[in-house]
Design an enzyme around this catalytic site. Sequence first.
Site, PDB file in Angstrom:
ATOM      1  N   LYS A 181       2.545 -16.113 -22.597  1.00  0.00           N
ATOM      2  CA  LYS A 181       2.855 -14.679 -23.228  1.00  0.00           C
ATOM      3  C   LYS A 181       3.739 -13.935 -22.353  1.00  0.00           C
ATOM      4  O   LYS A 181       3.713 -13.895 -21.384  1.00  0.00           O
ATOM      5  CB  LYS A 181       1.371 -14.148 -23.228  1.00  0.00           C
ATOM      6  CG  LYS A 181       0.339 -14.728 -24.062  1.00  0.00           C
ATOM      7  CD  LYS A 181      -1.029 -14.289 -24.087  1.00  0.00           C
ATOM      8  CE  LYS A 181      -2.024 -14.623 -22.970  1.00  0.00           C
ATOM      9  NZ  LYS A 181      -3.213 -14.224 -22.936  1.00  0.00           N
TER      10      LYS A 181
ATOM     11  N   THR B 277      -3.878  -2.130 -25.981  1.00  0.00           N
ATOM     12  CA  THR B 277      -3.597  -3.241 -25.596  1.00  0.00           C
ATOM     13  C   THR B 277      -4.837  -4.010 -25.026  1.00  0.00           C
ATOM     14  O   THR B 277      -4.773  -5.237 -24.543  1.00  0.00           O
ATOM     15  CB  THR B 277      -2.452  -3.459 -24.778  1.00  0.00           C
ATOM     16  OG1 THR B 277      -2.781  -2.614 -23.486  1.00  0.00           O
ATOM     17  CG2 THR B 277      -1.124  -2.935 -25.512  1.00  0.00           C
TER      18      THR B 277
ATOM     19  N   GLY C  93      -7.873  -6.299 -24.388  1.00  0.00           N
ATOM     20  CA  GLY C  93      -8.174  -7.720 -25.014  1.00  0.00           C
ATOM     21  C   GLY C  93      -7.111  -8.421 -25.977  1.00  0.00           C
ATOM     22  O   GLY C  93      -7.440  -9.090 -26.662  1.00  0.00           O
ATOM     23  N   THR C  94      -5.883  -8.044 -25.557  1.00  0.00           N
ATOM     24  CA  THR C  94      -4.666  -8.617 -26.233  1.00  0.00           C
ATOM     25  C   THR C  94      -4.912 -10.006 -26.355  1.00  0.00           C
ATOM     26  O   THR C  94      -4.715 -10.834 -27.373  1.00  0.00           O
ATOM     27  CB  THR C  94      -3.371  -8.090 -25.822  1.00  0.00           C
ATOM     28  OG1 THR C  94      -3.633  -6.930 -25.980  1.00  0.00           O
ATOM     29  CG2 THR C  94      -2.173  -8.674 -26.728  1.00  0.00           C
ATOM     30  N   GLY C  95      -4.931 -10.660 -25.106  1.00  0.00           N
ATOM     31  CA  GLY C  95      -4.805 -12.222 -24.819  1.00  0.00           C
ATOM     32  C   GLY C  95      -6.311 -12.722 -25.425  1.00  0.00           C
ATOM     33  O   GLY C  95      -6.092 -13.661 -26.006  1.00  0.00           O
ATOM     34  N   CYS C  96      -7.134 -12.133 -25.427  1.00  0.00           N
ATOM     35  CA  CYS C  96      -8.589 -12.763 -26.297  1.00  0.00           C
ATOM     36  C   CYS C  96      -8.349 -12.839 -27.625  1.00  0.00           C
ATOM     37  O   CYS C  96      -8.667 -13.635 -28.260  1.00  0.00           O
ATOM     38  CB  CYS C  96      -9.655 -11.598 -25.773  1.00  0.00           C
ATOM     39  SG  CYS C  96      -9.952 -11.360 -24.240  1.00  0.00           S
TER      40      CYS C  96
HETATM   41  C1  MP5 Z   1     -14.970 -10.093 -20.948  1.00  0.00           C
HETATM   42  C2  MP5 Z   1     -13.464  -9.960 -20.781  1.00  0.00           C
HETATM   43  N1  MP5 Z   1     -12.775 -10.941 -21.160  1.00  0.00           N
HETATM   44  C3  MP5 Z   1     -11.518 -10.985 -21.037  1.00  0.00           C
HETATM   45  C4  MP5 Z   1     -11.182  -9.770 -20.556  1.00  0.00           C
HETATM   46  C5  MP5 Z   1      -9.492  -9.639 -20.478  1.00  0.00           C
HETATM   47  O1  MP5 Z   1      -8.663  -8.695 -21.220  1.00  0.00           O
HETATM   48  P1  MP5 Z   1      -7.666  -7.714 -20.729  1.00  0.00           P
HETATM   49  O2  MP5 Z   1      -6.849  -8.616 -19.957  1.00  0.00           O
HETATM   50  O3  MP5 Z   1      -7.189  -6.854 -21.816  1.00  0.00           O
HETATM   51  O4  MP5 Z   1      -8.542  -6.764 -19.591  1.00  0.00           O
HETATM   52  C6  MP5 Z   1     -11.906  -8.817 -20.075  1.00  0.00           C
HETATM   53  N2  MP5 Z   1     -11.404  -7.677 -19.877  1.00  0.00           N
HETATM   54  N3  MP5 Z   1     -13.128  -8.873 -20.464  1.00  0.00           N
END
Ligand code: MP5
Length: 553
Positions: free
Chosen positions: A186, A260, A262-265
Site C-alpha cells: 500500500k 483514515t 482502519g483503512t488497511g482493514c
Molecule cells: C483491532 C485493530 N485492528 C487493526 C488496526 C489498525 O488500523 P489503523 O492502522 O488504522 O490504526 C487497529 N487500530 N485496531
Amino acid sequence: MVRGVTAVLTIAGSDSSGGAGIQADLKTFSAFQCYGTSVVTALTAQNTTGVQAIHGVPPDFVVQQIQSVLDDIDIRGIKTGMLFDSANTKAVASTLKEHFESNGRVPLVCDPVCVSTSGHVLLQPEAISTMVDELFPLAQLITPNKQEAKLLLKARSLRSDITSLHDMLVAVQNLLTLGPEAVLLKGGHVNVSIDDIKSVTAPDGASVEVNYDFFLGENMEVLQTAKASVAEDLVVDVLCQRDVKTIMLYPRPRLQSRSTHGTGCTLSAALACALGNGIPLTEAAAQATSFTHLGIETAAPIGKGFGPLNHLHSASRFVLQPRTPGNPYPLTQKLIRSTARLWKEYVQHDFVVQLGTGTLKRSSFIHFIKQDYHYLKYYARAYALLASKSHDFASILAASKIVLHISSESAMHTSFCAQWGITAEELETTPESPATTAYGAFLIDTGLQGDTTKLLMTLAACLLGYGEVGLWLKREAKKSNSWVTWEGNPYLKWMEGYSGEDYQNAVKLGLETIEARAAADPPSPSRYDEWMIVWEKCVRLERGFWDMAMDLS
Ligand SMILES: Cc1ncc(COP(=O)(O)O)c(N)n1
C-alpha cells in the site's frame, strides 16, 4: 428463489470505536453483499485518538472460534488482521492449514497488522517471524503498508528503504520471497507523481502495467483540466504476483482527510470479498482500492482524532456530490465509475485500438461507417424529439443545433464511403444490422416515454464516449512510438473529427447541460436509478456496436 450469498471470514482484533478491526471488516463484507463471520483474536479498548488497552484472547479459544465457523459455513474468502501475539498467530496458521489440507484452499488475504496508525503495538515483535514462517505460505495475498513492509523486510535482513515508487517495486519483489503468492504494497505513505509512474522501470526484467480504472474519463479534456493538480500527488498501490512478470500499479489521487482509521482493514476485507466471489486478483485489487478510496472520500468526521471510513458509501450511491471547482462533473464521474469496466470495454475496444494503429481491417471500418450512418439518423431524430419536448427557446435551439451538427457529421460518412467507391445510394440502401436497430430504437423509445433529462442521459454515452475515444487515440498516438503516426493512417479523418475542436466543444456543452440539470433539480433515488439504467444500457449498446463492426454481423 433467493440467490446464494458468498460467506467470508475475518480473523482479527475488535475495535471498540468501530472503525478498524472486526467492526470495519463486517461493515465492508456487508457493503460487498457478502455474509460476514468473525473470529476475535484480541479485544482492544480504543478510539479515534489511540489504543488505550489490549486484552488477548487465549489461543485455544481462537482455534475454537475458527472451527465453529468452518465446521458449519462454506467460507469462500478469509482475511486476517491483528493477531496480537505469537501463540495466536501459530494457532490461526495451524488451524487454517489443517482446514485447507482437508477441504481445499480458499483465498486467504493476510493484512500483516503490526502497529496501529496511532503508534501502538498490535502484534508483539516476536510474532513477526511466526507470521512470516507459518501464515504467509498459506496466503494468496499479503497487504502490508510501508511501515509493515519495512518491519517484515528487516526481519529477514532484506533491503528495507521505501521512499520512492522504484523502492516500492524492489520491496514487493523482496516481500514475495517471504512465501505468499502475491503482495499488494500500500502506497499511502509514499509520494508519487504521474511522471514517476510514467518513468518507473521494474527491477529484474519485470514489466510494469498501470491500472488507470480510477481515472476513467480522464481523457476527456474538461475532466483532465479539473484534475491537473491531482497528477502531482498520487497514492499508488503496487501488486506483484509469483510467476507473473508484470507488476501492476493502482494509482489514485491523494485525499487530504483525517478519516483514515482502519483503512488497511477495509482494503483487505474488500479483497477477501472480491477474491471470495471469484474475481481475478488484478481486478479484485482495482475494486478494493477504489472501494477504500471512496470510503475515505465520503466519510463524515467522527471522534476527536483520525475518524473511520464510510464503509457503506455504495448504499448512498444515489447521493450526488455537489459541483465544486475541483469536482465540476460529479454526475458524469459517478455514471462512468459505476460502469467502469463496461465503459473501458467501450472506449478502449479492440476496434478503437486497431483504428488508432491503422491496422483495422477496411471491411470492418466500412461495415461500421455504413451502420453508423443509419444510427446517426436515429440519433438526430432523438435530438429532434428533445427539441420538440423542450419548453423554452434556449433548449429548443440547443437541441436543434445538435441536429444540424449530426447532419454534417453524416457528411463525413458519405465522403469516407465515396473514397472507397461506395455510392450514396448503396450507403442508403445497406440494410440495418440488429445492433443498429436495437440501439436506435432504444433511443427513440426512451425519448417517447421519458422526460427530457432521461433522454439526455440516453444520448450521453455516445456523445461523451466518442469524445473520449478521439482524445484517447490522439494522446496514445503522441506518446507511443509503437503507434503509427497519424500521417498515413487511413482512418485519420475520422480520428481528427472526434478529437477536433468542434466535436470536443459539443462534448463540453453536453457535459454542462447534464450537470447543470442534475444540480438544479437533484434526482430522487428512483429517478437517479432510472438514469443509471439507461446510461448502462447505452454503454453496453455502444460496446455491442464495435463488436458488430468487428464480427461483421
Ligand atoms: C483491532 C485493530 N485492528 C487493526 C488496526 C489498525 O488500523 P489503523 O492502522 O488504522 O490504526 C487497529 N487500530 N485496531
